[in-house]
Scaffold this active site. Sequence first.
Site, PDB file in Angstrom:
ATOM      1  N   ASP A   8      -9.785 -30.871  -8.451  1.00  0.00           N
ATOM      2  CA  ASP A   8      -9.182 -30.447  -7.330  1.00  0.00           C
ATOM      3  C   ASP A   8      -8.218 -29.267  -7.636  1.00  0.00           C
ATOM      4  O   ASP A   8      -7.146 -29.496  -8.348  1.00  0.00           O
ATOM      5  CB  ASP A   8      -8.452 -31.339  -6.642  1.00  0.00           C
ATOM      6  CG  ASP A   8      -9.253 -32.508  -5.926  1.00  0.00           C
ATOM      7  OD1 ASP A   8     -10.276 -32.821  -6.655  1.00  0.00           O
ATOM      8  OD2 ASP A   8      -9.217 -32.992  -4.852  1.00  0.00           O
ATOM      9  N   ASP A  37     -11.529 -29.045  -2.301  1.00  0.00           N
ATOM     10  CA  ASP A  37     -10.198 -28.939  -2.088  1.00  0.00           C
ATOM     11  C   ASP A  37      -9.557 -27.672  -3.056  1.00  0.00           C
ATOM     12  O   ASP A  37      -8.892 -27.835  -3.780  1.00  0.00           O
ATOM     13  CB  ASP A  37      -9.269 -30.239  -2.550  1.00  0.00           C
ATOM     14  CG  ASP A  37      -9.433 -31.201  -1.289  1.00  0.00           C
ATOM     15  OD1 ASP A  37      -9.982 -30.757  -0.221  1.00  0.00           O
ATOM     16  OD2 ASP A  37      -8.856 -32.074  -1.611  1.00  0.00           O
ATOM     17  N   ASN A  65     -11.817 -32.209   1.809  1.00  0.00           N
ATOM     18  CA  ASN A  65     -11.142 -32.773   3.309  1.00  0.00           C
ATOM     19  C   ASN A  65     -10.269 -31.514   3.594  1.00  0.00           C
ATOM     20  O   ASN A  65     -10.081 -31.042   4.686  1.00  0.00           O
ATOM     21  CB  ASN A  65     -10.700 -34.016   3.247  1.00  0.00           C
ATOM     22  CG  ASN A  65      -9.654 -34.273   2.078  1.00  0.00           C
ATOM     23  OD1 ASN A  65     -10.047 -34.092   0.694  1.00  0.00           O
ATOM     24  ND2 ASN A  65      -8.611 -34.770   2.104  1.00  0.00           N
ATOM     25  N   HIS A  66      -9.537 -31.122   2.607  1.00  0.00           N
ATOM     26  CA  HIS A  66      -8.465 -30.054   2.775  1.00  0.00           C
ATOM     27  C   HIS A  66      -9.254 -28.533   3.195  1.00  0.00           C
ATOM     28  O   HIS A  66      -8.772 -27.837   3.947  1.00  0.00           O
ATOM     29  CB  HIS A  66      -7.768 -29.745   1.611  1.00  0.00           C
ATOM     30  CG  HIS A  66      -6.668 -30.817   1.436  1.00  0.00           C
ATOM     31  ND1 HIS A  66      -5.544 -31.241   2.454  1.00  0.00           N
ATOM     32  CD2 HIS A  66      -6.428 -31.864   0.589  1.00  0.00           C
ATOM     33  CE1 HIS A  66      -4.890 -32.017   1.992  1.00  0.00           C
ATOM     34  NE2 HIS A  66      -5.572 -32.691   0.811  1.00  0.00           N
TER      35      HIS A  66
END
Length: 270
Positions: A8, A37, A65-66
């Site tokens: 990430d 991410d 998810n981001h």
Amino acid sequence: MSTYVIGDIQGCRDALLRLLERCRFDPAADRLICAGDLVARGPDSLGTLRFVHGLGTAATAVLGNHDLHLLALAQGFGRARDGLDTVVAADDAETLLEWLSTRPLALHHAATDTLIVHAGVAPQWTVAQTLALAGEAQAVFADRERRRAFLPRMYGDAPARWRDDLTGDDRLRCIVNVLTRARYCSAQGDFEFAEKGSPGAQAGDLMPWFEVPERRSAGTRIVFGHWSTLGRIHWPQANVWGLDTGCVWGGALSALRLEDLHLLEVPCAG
């Protein structure tokens, strides 16, 4: 040619550049796979997205998810946070977001038999099924009209367990949640998305998704991100590597070279 998977990045562009320098990354010969991410929380989400996009065919990413929250924000859904409004307001936002929306949710590196996802894999899924289901979701995000219809219904924790007969939004939400949010689940495959701590601190009968007995993807190496509190990178018994080493929280940014499993990392602060 070397293939590097990086955990990430979350807008930590400077750390990414230092890590690629340490890897001696050559975009003419090497390949970069970001484990989701790319954006959020860090100081330069826009610069990170521009840089990875600018590498062309030398780089790709699986959606995290981001990243999905950024796509939702660009469509007018969700709350602007973590500097993502800067991305949406950029002159080249349409180009960057169109590229991001066409990224896969799972990748298989055939030469090393490695599956790359952002978060996890349901214990019921084989590698082939994981890729097929990821493809279902990718087709939705890559289509502007279908993406706009689904994004406001993407949020939520139900259904918590995968079933092959799921349909519609429930099916898509379950696929997306597992691939981009999973950490803990029960032995039966019921996911609990609220638990985020290190293994050993979880409630009840929950376990890391990769420790579920008879997990059907166990024969293939899996590399993922998402879980900065995991406490270690390599879990040999489960054949998994977790590369989110908390760069945005002051930790490190990590890269795994798939061909020889050589791990490289740089501290967040250069």
